[in-house]
Scaffold this active site. Structure first.
Site, PDB file in Angstrom:
ATOM      1  N   GLY A 154     -27.437 -17.230  21.565  1.00 48.63           N
ATOM      2  CA  GLY A 154     -28.513 -16.415  21.994  1.00 48.63           C
ATOM      3  C   GLY A 154     -30.010 -16.724  21.511  1.00 48.63           C
ATOM      4  CB  SER A 155     -32.930 -14.827  20.638  1.00 51.34           C
ATOM      5  OG  SER A 155     -33.080 -14.234  21.814  1.00 51.34           O
ATOM      6  CG  LEU A 156     -29.705 -17.375  15.943  1.00 50.16           C
ATOM      7  CD1 LEU A 156     -28.401 -17.742  14.991  1.00 50.16           C
ATOM      8  CD2 LEU A 156     -30.672 -16.686  15.043  1.00 50.16           C
TER       9      LEU A 156
END
Length: 444
Positions: free
Chosen positions: A77-79
């Site tokens: 995801g947004s990592l």
């Protein structure tokens, strides 16, 4: 890609000597979440490169009961955004782009509304470009294969939410544009550039750009809770998230990332300093940086269908925490922050360990009312029997129990509310403590 801000554990950081970590308590906290079904995944805690805690919980695939561990590959995801940010900085170091350059320098077909939008604005979520994952038709369109130009067209005709640089508003659209800029400046696909310039130099052989069609060894299946059960997560075509949320990795590889990035193995010192320096809302380039009680945490969370993630780094103590989950929910973020607290030598209270006390009916009545945190969020409180009922904006009612006068806790989620009084003793407000954040609300 969603920015998850819910919490299930309460933690208190203490200033203690290094290596005072309670590894047994780390396992107790994660096991408690796993036993309730709230967490399934892998957690790693390390200090100065030395692994202190490394364990998997639940299954990478429920149908085959394959256990999770440090080698399981999870969607991030947004990592992903911090890898995108690092790629941009590498290109700047090589003279391929400038952070202060307008987006139109690299994407000449950009609309006139973006004339003053720079790469810096995209990195810091201060461009004002609307978030395409918040559009009404996103759930229908996320399953369809797309190209970068087609994806950008979904939001390029929308007006800006604010003038560039004026505000902070989290937007996956900005990181999709950064993906396109990386490809234009490097002459490579985003996946190829990140693999060759980030993953390979740091020895991250278990990381890459996810692809539903490709067979990827040790890749976890993603799940979501639904009506008291667990179901296979919704499908998302991986051409959609791009540099905003499409990468996968393992806890072991992410330790290599944290030690390599903050150890100066990837970026020049001035680039790393820029990457970790907040602009607005404690947000820097693909990461947040917060200092509280004398401790700095550089972190980010991630959420995509079937997966939630959290990764944090304490630059002073060189502590790395990685929590990757293959079931949607807040546990990865909550456990990640809890592990950071324990790694710093702090203490932790599990929800099951909180004890309720009984307050007089008149005392409970004094808390009744409407509380407003901001124009978009608030909650109402009413007394019922020996406890309170709280209902937040857009949410169902939850029971709230007293630990002491003015100090209450939830059992359904591990959040607490402290009520505040004026000099005359009248209740005038409240502070909601959740997921390491304190939200003040005024009684109306």
């Amino acid at each position: 890609m969603r920015h998850i801000l819910l919490g299930l554990l309460a933690a208190t950081a203490l200033a203690t000597p290094a290596f005072a970590q309670d590894v047994t308590r780390m396992d107790q906290a994660a096991s408690a979440e796993a036993e309730t079904g709230g967490f399934m995944g892998a957690i790693l805690v390390a200090q100065d490169g030395k692994i202190l805690f490394d364990k998997g919980y639940g299954s990478a695939n429920l149908e085959w009961k394959i256990p999770n561990d440090g080698e399981t590959r999870f969607r991030l995801g947004s990592l992903t955004k911090q890898f995108t940010a690092a790629a941009v900085l590498l290109l700047q170091e090589r003279g391929k782009l400038r952070l202060d350059a307008p987006v139109k320098t690299y994407l000449p077909d950009a609309p006139a509304a973006w004339d003053k939008v720079t790469i810096f604005h995209l990195l810091t979520h201060s461009a004002g470009i609307p978030n395409f994952t918040a559009q009404d038709d996103y759930d229908k369109r996320k399953v369809l294969p797309t190209t970068l130009p087609e994806l950008i067209a979904r939001f390029s005709d929308k007006p800006l939410d604010f003038a560039p640089g004026e505000q902070f508003k989290y937007s996956n659209s900005g990181y999709v544009l950064l993906t396109a800029i990386i490809e234009k400046a490097s002459g490579q696909s985003y996946a190829a550039f990140v693999t060759e310039n980030v993953f390979k130099p740091l020895g991250m052989a278990d990381s890459g750009y996810d692809d539903h069609a490709r067979v990827i060894a040790r890749r976890a299946s993603g799940y979501s809770p639904s009506k008291g059960a667990v179901v296979n997560a919704d499908y998302i075509d991986m051409s959609v998230p791009q540099g905003a949320g499409a990468l996968y990795s393992t806890t072991h590889d992410l330790l290599k990332w944290e030690t390599g990035l903050f150890g100066g193995k990837l970026l020049k010192p001035e680039s790393l300093l820029a990457m970790r320096t907040p602009y607005k809302n404690n947000y820097a380039f693909g990461i947040g940086a917060v200092t509280r009680d004398g401790a700095t945490t550089i972190s980010h969370s991630g959420g995509i269908d079937g997966f939630n993630t959290w990764m944090g780094y304490d630059p002073d103590r060189k502590i790395t925490v990685v929590a990757l989950a293959n079931i949607n929910g807040s546990a990865a973020s909550t456990l990640g922050r809890a592990m950071m607290t324990l790694a710093r030598g702090g203490t932790l209270t599990l929800p099951s360990e909180r004890k309720a006390t009984t307050l007089p009916a008149a005392a409970l009545k004094s808390y009744e009312g409407t509380y407003e945190a901001n124009p978009a969020f608030g909650f109402t409180v009413r007394a019922e029997g020996d406890h309170l009922i709280v209902q937040a904006t857009g949410q169902g009612p939850l029971d709230l129990f007293a630990e002491a006068p003015d100090k209450f806790f939830f059992r359904a989620v591990d959040a607490q509310i402290d009520f505040t009084r004026d000099a005359a003793g009248k209740v005038i407000g409240a502070v909601l403590h959740q997921n390491g954040r304190d939200m003040k609300a005024v009684k109306k």
